[in-house]
Structure formats: structure tokens, C-alpha cells
Scaffold this motif. Structure first.
Motif, PDB file in Angstrom:
ATOM      1  N   GLY A   1       7.781  -3.987  18.117  1.00 18.25           N
ATOM      2  CA  GLY A   1       6.396  -4.424  18.223  1.00 18.25           C
ATOM      3  C   GLY A   1       6.169  -5.640  19.079  1.00 18.25           C
ATOM      4  O   GLY A   1       5.034  -6.130  19.188  1.00 18.25           O
ATOM      5  N   GLY A   2       7.203  -6.199  19.689  1.00 17.44           N
ATOM      6  CA  GLY A   2       7.024  -7.307  20.609  1.00 17.44           C
ATOM      7  C   GLY A   2       6.441  -8.553  19.969  1.00 17.44           C
ATOM      8  O   GLY A   2       6.856  -8.968  18.877  1.00 17.44           O
ATOM      9  N   ALA A   3       5.445  -9.153  20.656  1.00 19.15           N
ATOM     10  CA  ALA A   3       4.855 -10.410  20.183  1.00 19.15           C
ATOM     11  C   ALA A   3       4.205 -10.246  18.816  1.00 19.15           C
ATOM     12  O   ALA A   3       4.240 -11.164  17.987  1.00 19.15           O
ATOM     13  CB  ALA A   3       3.829 -10.913  21.200  1.00 19.15           C
ATOM     14  N   GLU A   4       3.627  -9.092  18.559  1.00 18.99           N
ATOM     15  CA  GLU A   4       2.975  -8.860  17.267  1.00 18.99           C
ATOM     16  C   GLU A   4       3.988  -8.890  16.129  1.00 18.99           C
ATOM     17  O   GLU A   4       3.697  -9.358  15.028  1.00 18.99           O
ATOM     18  CB  GLU A   4       2.244  -7.510  17.294  1.00 18.99           C
ATOM     19  CG  GLU A   4       1.641  -7.072  15.972  1.00 18.99           C
ATOM     20  CD  GLU A   4       0.513  -7.964  15.468  1.00 18.99           C
ATOM     21  OE1 GLU A   4       0.094  -7.783  14.307  1.00 18.99           O
ATOM     22  OE2 GLU A   4       0.056  -8.837  16.234  1.00 18.99           O
TER      23      GLU A   4
ATOM     24  N   SER B   1       3.964  -2.612  13.838  1.00 22.46           N
ATOM     25  CA  SER B   1       5.096  -3.480  14.151  1.00 22.46           C
ATOM     26  C   SER B   1       5.956  -3.642  12.905  1.00 22.46           C
ATOM     27  O   SER B   1       5.522  -3.331  11.791  1.00 22.46           O
ATOM     28  CB  SER B   1       4.613  -4.854  14.633  1.00 22.46           C
ATOM     29  OG  SER B   1       3.728  -4.729  15.719  1.00 22.46           O
ATOM     30  N   THR B   2       7.165  -4.162  13.095  1.00 28.66           N
ATOM     31  CA  THR B   2       8.070  -4.329  11.950  1.00 28.66           C
ATOM     32  C   THR B   2       8.761  -5.683  11.987  1.00 28.66           C
ATOM     33  O   THR B   2       8.862  -6.329  13.031  1.00 28.66           O
ATOM     34  CB  THR B   2       9.171  -3.240  11.918  1.00 28.66           C
ATOM     35  OG1 THR B   2      10.027  -3.418  13.040  1.00 28.66           O
ATOM     36  CG2 THR B   2       8.582  -1.848  11.911  1.00 28.66           C
ATOM     37  N   ALA B   3       9.230  -6.086  10.828  1.00 27.36           N
ATOM     38  CA  ALA B   3      10.105  -7.254  10.683  1.00 27.36           C
ATOM     39  C   ALA B   3      11.150  -6.897   9.641  1.00 27.36           C
ATOM     40  O   ALA B   3      10.872  -6.157   8.692  1.00 27.36           O
ATOM     41  CB  ALA B   3       9.323  -8.489  10.257  1.00 27.36           C
ATOM     42  N   THR B   4      12.357  -7.414   9.807  1.00 29.12           N
ATOM     43  CA  THR B   4      13.410  -7.166   8.830  1.00 29.12           C
ATOM     44  C   THR B   4      13.624  -8.418   7.992  1.00 29.12           C
ATOM     45  O   THR B   4      13.515  -9.544   8.481  1.00 29.12           O
ATOM     46  CB  THR B   4      14.738  -6.778   9.504  1.00 29.12           C
ATOM     47  OG1 THR B   4      15.207  -7.859  10.307  1.00 29.12           O
ATOM     48  CG2 THR B   4      14.562  -5.539  10.366  1.00 29.12           C
ATOM     49  N   VAL B   5      13.935  -8.199   6.720  1.00 32.78           N
ATOM     50  CA  VAL B   5      14.157  -9.295   5.779  1.00 32.78           C
ATOM     51  C   VAL B   5      15.536  -9.115   5.150  1.00 32.78           C
ATOM     52  O   VAL B   5      15.854  -8.042   4.619  1.00 32.78           O
ATOM     53  CB  VAL B   5      13.080  -9.319   4.677  1.00 32.78           C
ATOM     54  CG1 VAL B   5      13.370 -10.430   3.667  1.00 32.78           C
ATOM     55  CG2 VAL B   5      11.694  -9.503   5.290  1.00 32.78           C
ATOM     56  N   ALA B   6      16.346 -10.149   5.227  1.00 31.94           N
ATOM     57  CA  ALA B   6      17.638 -10.178   4.541  1.00 31.94           C
ATOM     58  C   ALA B   6      17.596 -11.283   3.498  1.00 31.94           C
ATOM     59  O   ALA B   6      17.076 -12.377   3.755  1.00 31.94           O
ATOM     60  CB  ALA B   6      18.787 -10.427   5.518  1.00 31.94           C
ATOM     61  N   VAL B   7      18.094 -10.999   2.307  1.00 31.38           N
ATOM     62  CA  VAL B   7      18.118 -11.966   1.208  1.00 31.38           C
ATOM     63  C   VAL B   7      19.573 -12.114   0.775  1.00 31.38           C
ATOM     64  O   VAL B   7      20.146 -11.208   0.167  1.00 31.38           O
ATOM     65  CB  VAL B   7      17.239 -11.492   0.030  1.00 31.38           C
ATOM     66  CG1 VAL B   7      17.235 -12.542  -1.081  1.00 31.38           C
ATOM     67  CG2 VAL B   7      15.811 -11.216   0.501  1.00 31.38           C
ATOM     68  N   LEU B   8      20.163 -13.264   1.085  1.00 31.33           N
ATOM     69  CA  LEU B   8      21.581 -13.477   0.820  1.00 31.33           C
ATOM     70  C   LEU B   8      21.752 -14.489  -0.307  1.00 31.33           C
ATOM     71  O   LEU B   8      21.285 -15.628  -0.194  1.00 31.33           O
ATOM     72  CB  LEU B   8      22.285 -14.006   2.068  1.00 31.33           C
ATOM     73  CG  LEU B   8      22.012 -13.281   3.390  1.00 31.33           C
ATOM     74  CD1 LEU B   8      22.768 -13.963   4.517  1.00 31.33           C
ATOM     75  CD2 LEU B   8      22.402 -11.819   3.286  1.00 31.33           C
TER      76      LEU B   8
ATOM     77  N   VAL C   1      18.798  -4.393   5.986  1.00 30.10           N
ATOM     78  CA  VAL C   1      17.635  -4.443   6.857  1.00 30.10           C
ATOM     79  C   VAL C   1      17.543  -3.295   7.850  1.00 30.10           C
ATOM     80  O   VAL C   1      16.534  -3.167   8.532  1.00 30.10           O
ATOM     81  CB  VAL C   1      17.612  -5.782   7.641  1.00 30.10           C
ATOM     82  CG1 VAL C   1      17.557  -6.939   6.685  1.00 30.10           C
ATOM     83  CG2 VAL C   1      18.822  -5.919   8.553  1.00 30.10           C
ATOM     84  N   GLY C   2      18.556  -2.451   7.961  1.00 29.92           N
ATOM     85  CA  GLY C   2      18.486  -1.355   8.906  1.00 29.92           C
ATOM     86  C   GLY C   2      18.395  -1.851  10.338  1.00 29.92           C
ATOM     87  O   GLY C   2      18.778  -2.968  10.664  1.00 29.92           O
ATOM     88  N   SER C   3      17.835  -1.048  11.216  1.00 26.69           N
ATOM     89  CA  SER C   3      17.759  -1.397  12.631  1.00 26.69           C
ATOM     90  C   SER C   3      16.433  -2.026  13.005  1.00 26.69           C
ATOM     91  O   SER C   3      16.267  -2.526  14.110  1.00 26.69           O
ATOM     92  CB  SER C   3      17.954  -0.125  13.472  1.00 26.69           C
ATOM     93  OG  SER C   3      16.866   0.754  13.265  1.00 26.69           O
ATOM     94  N   GLY C   4      15.465  -1.999  12.117  1.00 28.85           N
ATOM     95  CA  GLY C   4      14.139  -2.505  12.442  1.00 28.85           C
ATOM     96  C   GLY C   4      13.243  -1.445  13.037  1.00 28.85           C
ATOM     97  O   GLY C   4      12.133  -1.723  13.480  1.00 28.85           O
ATOM     98  N   ASP C   5      13.717  -0.225  13.076  1.00 32.67           N
ATOM     99  CA  ASP C   5      12.906   0.873  13.576  1.00 32.67           C
ATOM    100  C   ASP C   5      11.714   1.107  12.662  1.00 32.67           C
ATOM    101  O   ASP C   5      11.780   0.897  11.458  1.00 32.67           O
ATOM    102  CB  ASP C   5      13.762   2.145  13.657  1.00 32.67           C
ATOM    103  CG  ASP C   5      13.012   3.293  14.300  1.00 32.67           C
ATOM    104  OD1 ASP C   5      12.457   4.102  13.544  1.00 32.67           O
ATOM    105  OD2 ASP C   5      12.979   3.357  15.536  1.00 32.67           O
ATOM    106  N   ARG C   6      10.608   1.592  13.236  1.00 29.13           N
ATOM    107  CA  ARG C   6       9.382   1.774  12.455  1.00 29.13           C
ATOM    108  C   ARG C   6       9.555   2.785  11.322  1.00 29.13           C
ATOM    109  O   ARG C   6       8.853   2.750  10.323  1.00 29.13           O
ATOM    110  CB  ARG C   6       8.243   2.232  13.376  1.00 29.13           C
ATOM    111  CG  ARG C   6       7.765   1.163  14.353  1.00 29.13           C
ATOM    112  CD  ARG C   6       6.623   1.685  15.209  1.00 29.13           C
ATOM    113  NE  ARG C   6       6.122   0.692  16.140  1.00 29.13           N
ATOM    114  CZ  ARG C   6       6.595   0.476  17.346  1.00 29.13           C
ATOM    115  NH1 ARG C   6       7.639   1.187  17.773  1.00 29.13           N
ATOM    116  NH2 ARG C   6       6.062  -0.429  18.139  1.00 29.13           N
ATOM    117  N   SER C   7      10.474   3.748  11.495  1.00 26.62           N
ATOM    118  CA  SER C   7      10.630   4.802  10.491  1.00 26.62           C
ATOM    119  C   SER C   7      11.387   4.324   9.262  1.00 26.62           C
ATOM    120  O   SER C   7      11.371   4.979   8.231  1.00 26.62           O
ATOM    121  CB  SER C   7      11.355   6.008  11.107  1.00 26.62           C
ATOM    122  OG  SER C   7      12.654   5.636  11.514  1.00 26.62           O
TER     123      SER C   7
END
Length: 372
Positions: free
Chosen positions: A116-119, A195-202, A296-302
Motif C-alpha cells: 500500500g505504499g505511503a498509505e 493497505s496492510t501493516a504487519t504486527v509482531a508481538v515478542l 506476521v506473514g508476508s504482508g500481502d493483502r490476502s
């Protein structure tokens, strides 16, 4: 169930005795493990002591049923004691469910822009503010350790520390891909973008848990900048810790949260230890091909755990069903994650209870009595 309960009570007694052993005190890693296990087993041991007292009281009340002068009073007491024993049996059953040993730990929270770029970068900052509000409502402290900000007010990456009672339990459900659907401010046609964002919780590693050899770590010091750095950009206080630089095991951590180079060094090493612990866990469980991929996977929209739909003011958690699935977006973005977290925890508990029932049936134990 009764056999497992007595095994755990015996383990609790052993843990209590071991905590007083000078040998355990001399081993930070073993002492941390024992302390954590004591905290996990204490609620169960407390309920078991209550059950023993109730059973003694119930036996005494039943003896009084044969006394005409005391029968009416004894009947009321018997009913009350039996009701509490039934409740207590259900509480013990829940405590027997597999618990997450990391629940009480502090957290390293990593947010990264995906598709999703800047968004996507703007969405990262929206999620960060959501977690700040959520943490504040739970009396947790969220501190940004590093952020790679963009000119538009977004960020390609944010690393934060969340500290306080049961921080990991509060945030562990956030691991995965978060998807946003809305009209970006830069969209002149009014079209909805995804758009997407990935979240990791360690979960943070406890002292002595991870064998981090400082000889494997290169420490670089540089001038702070960007988020968390505006107040310290006149001093070389930012720290970069690089683990096994130039090897396939390399991990890089940056911390520029405060004015103190020493404190930034400590935080960077804490984050590095958390990442190493996560890598070890992932290897043991064979769930990841690379670090944190299972989270978090790859961040792909699917690939998504949750969708934030702005036009419809709706947040959909794709791990839930029925009425628990959808929530008001304005409430969630304001930090109101508790209903979603509670629903996810409830769904997991129901799955665990069902699995436990199937296990008992397979073992031929049949149905349980309420008091176990």
C-alpha cells in the motif's frame, strides 16, 4: 481431571520448596523459571485448598441432617456448599487448560508497513496510536524505541516496548497482518484503497533466559533522529546493536528512545534478547521458515487477521464468528480493543475445553463430577 489436579498441586509444593533452595537462587535462569511456574500454579493451589475446606465443611453439614433440631439449618448450608463446590469445579477446569507461560511478560511490539505504499505507513502510525490508548487504559506503558518515519507522517517501521502487568496477554492477539480499507487523503478520485501493516508481538526475555554472548554483538553509536529522537538530536546517544554481523544469523536492533547512551544500549540488548528468544521458540516449534514469519506473514493483502473498514465504520476480526466478529471502528481505533481480546480469549478457551473433553473420552474417563 482429579489426577491432573493432584499432580499440579504436588508440582506447586515442589516449586515452593525449590524456590528456597540456594542452588536455584544462584542460577538466574532456573530461578526465573521457578518464579514464573509458581505464579502460574498459585491460583490452582489456592482453589484446591478452598475445595478441601469446603469438602470438610460439607461432610460436617451432612452429619447434622440427622439432627431434627439442626436439619433445616444444615439443609441450607449443604445446598450452599454444594453450589460453591460446583462453581469451584468449573473454575478448576478452566485453570487446567493449557496456559501461555509468556502471559505475564513485557513486550516488544514491532509494526511494519506492508502493501500500500505511503498509505500503509500512515496506517502503521494509526495502529501505534491505537495501541498507545489501549495500553494506557490497562495501565501499561508503551515507549517507542525506534521509528523510521516518512515525510507524510507515516512510518515504515516502529519498534516499541510495552511494560506492565500481563502486557503479553493483552497484546498477543495482535500478531499478524492488519488490513485497512479507506480513501487516502492523497486520493483525488475518492476511490477506496486497501493497505496492510504487519504486527509482531515478542515477549521480552527474562534475565538469564537467552545466552547472549556480547562477543557476538557489535555496538554502534550515532546521532539520534526522527521519532523519539527530536529531543536528543544534539548528542550521539542512539545505539545500534548488530548480532553476528555478516552471518546468516545477523539481527540488527536500533534504539534511540532517550538521551542516555547507556539506557539505549540496555534497551537495544533487551530487544535483541527478545528476538533471539523468539527465534529459538520458532525453531523448536518448526513453525517458521524465517524469523517471525508465522506471526506476521508476508504482508500481502490476502493474509489478514483483522480489517479496518473506514467507509462502513467497522472492524472485522477474521478469527471470530457471529456477533463477536464485527466491532465499531471508531471505538477500536480509540483503544477499545478489550471486547475483541475477550472474544478471542473466550473462543480459545472453548476450543481447549472441547479438546480436553475429547481427550478424556478417548482415555475412557467419561464425564466428570462438578467437584472433580
Amino acid at each position: 481431571m482429579s489426577g491432573r489436579l493432584h499432580e499440579l498441586v504436588s508440582e506447586f509444593g515442589l516449586v515452593e520448596r525449590s524456590l528456597g533452595d540456594p542452588g536455584a537462587l544462584a542460577d538466574p535462569r532456573e530461578y526465573a523459571r521457578l518464579t514464573r511456574r509458581h505464579r502460574e500454579l498459585l491460583p490452582l493451589a489456592t482453589l484446591m485448598r478452598e475445595r478441601e475446606e469446603l469438602e470438610r465443611d460439607l461432610a460436617g453439614a451432612r452429619e447434622l441432617l440427622g439432627d431434627p433440631d439442626m436439619r433445616e439449618l444444615a439443609q441450607g448450608e449443604v445446598l450452599a456448599l454444594e453450589a460453591r463446590l460446583s462453581e469451584l469445579g468449573a473454575e478448576l477446569e478452566v485453570l487446567l487448560l493449557p496456559s501461555d507461560p509468556d502471559d505475564a511478560r513485557d513486550v516488544i511490539l514491532e509494526l511494519r508497513a506492508g502493501a500500500g505504499g505511503a498509505e500503509a505507513g500512515l496506517f502503521v502510525m494509526d495502529l501505534l496510536r491505537m495501541y498507545e490508548r489501549y495500553a494506557a487504559g490497562l495501565h501499561l506503558k508503551l515507549s517507542v524505541l525506534d521509528a523510521a518515519e516518512s515525510d507524510l507522517g507515516g512510518a515504515s517501521k516502529v519498534v516499541a516496548e510495552v511494560t506492565g502487568d500481563f502486557a503479553f496477554r493483552a497484546l498477543k492477539w495482535e500478531r499478524g497482518v492488519h488490513r485497512v480499507q479507506r480513501v487516502p487523503a492523497t486520493e483525488s478520485q475518492g476511490r477506496i484503497h486497501t493497505s496492510t501493516a504487519t504486527v509482531a508481538v515478542l515477549p521480552e526475555a527474562e534475565p538469564g533466559e537467552v545466552g547472549l554472548d556480547l562477543a557476538d554483538v557489535r555496538i554502534d553509536v550515532f546521532r539520534s533522529q526522527g521519532a523519539g529522537g527530536q529531543g536528543v538530536n544534539t548528542t550521539d546517544s542512539a545505539v545500534r546493536a548488530v548480532y553476528r554481523a555478516g552471518t546468516p544469523d545477523e539481527i540488527t536492533v536500533v534504539c534511540q528512545d532517550g538521551r542516555s547512551q547507556i539506557k539505549n544500549r540496555e534497551k537495544a540488548l533487551q530487544v535483541l534478547a527478545a528476538r533471539l528468544a523468539e527465534r529459538e521458540r520458532a525453531g523448536r516449534e518448526a513453525r517458521e521458515r524465517q524469523e517471525r514469519a508465522a506471526q506476521v506473514g508476508s504482508g500481502d493483502r490476502s493474509e489478514k487477521i483483522r480489517t479496518y473498514n473506514y467507509p462502513q465504520n467497522r472492524v472485522t476480526d477474521h478469527r471470530l464468528e457471529g456477533d463477536d466478529k464485527n466491532h465499531p471502528l471508531d471505538s477500536v481505533i480509540a483503544g477499545g480493543l478489550t471486547p475483541i481480546v475477550a472474544a478471542l480469549a473466550r473462543a480459545q478457551r472453548e476450543e481447549q475445553l472441547l479438546a480436553l473433553a475429547h481427550e478424556d473420552a478417548r482415555d475412557g474417563t467419561g464425564s466428570r463430577d462438578g467437584a472433580a
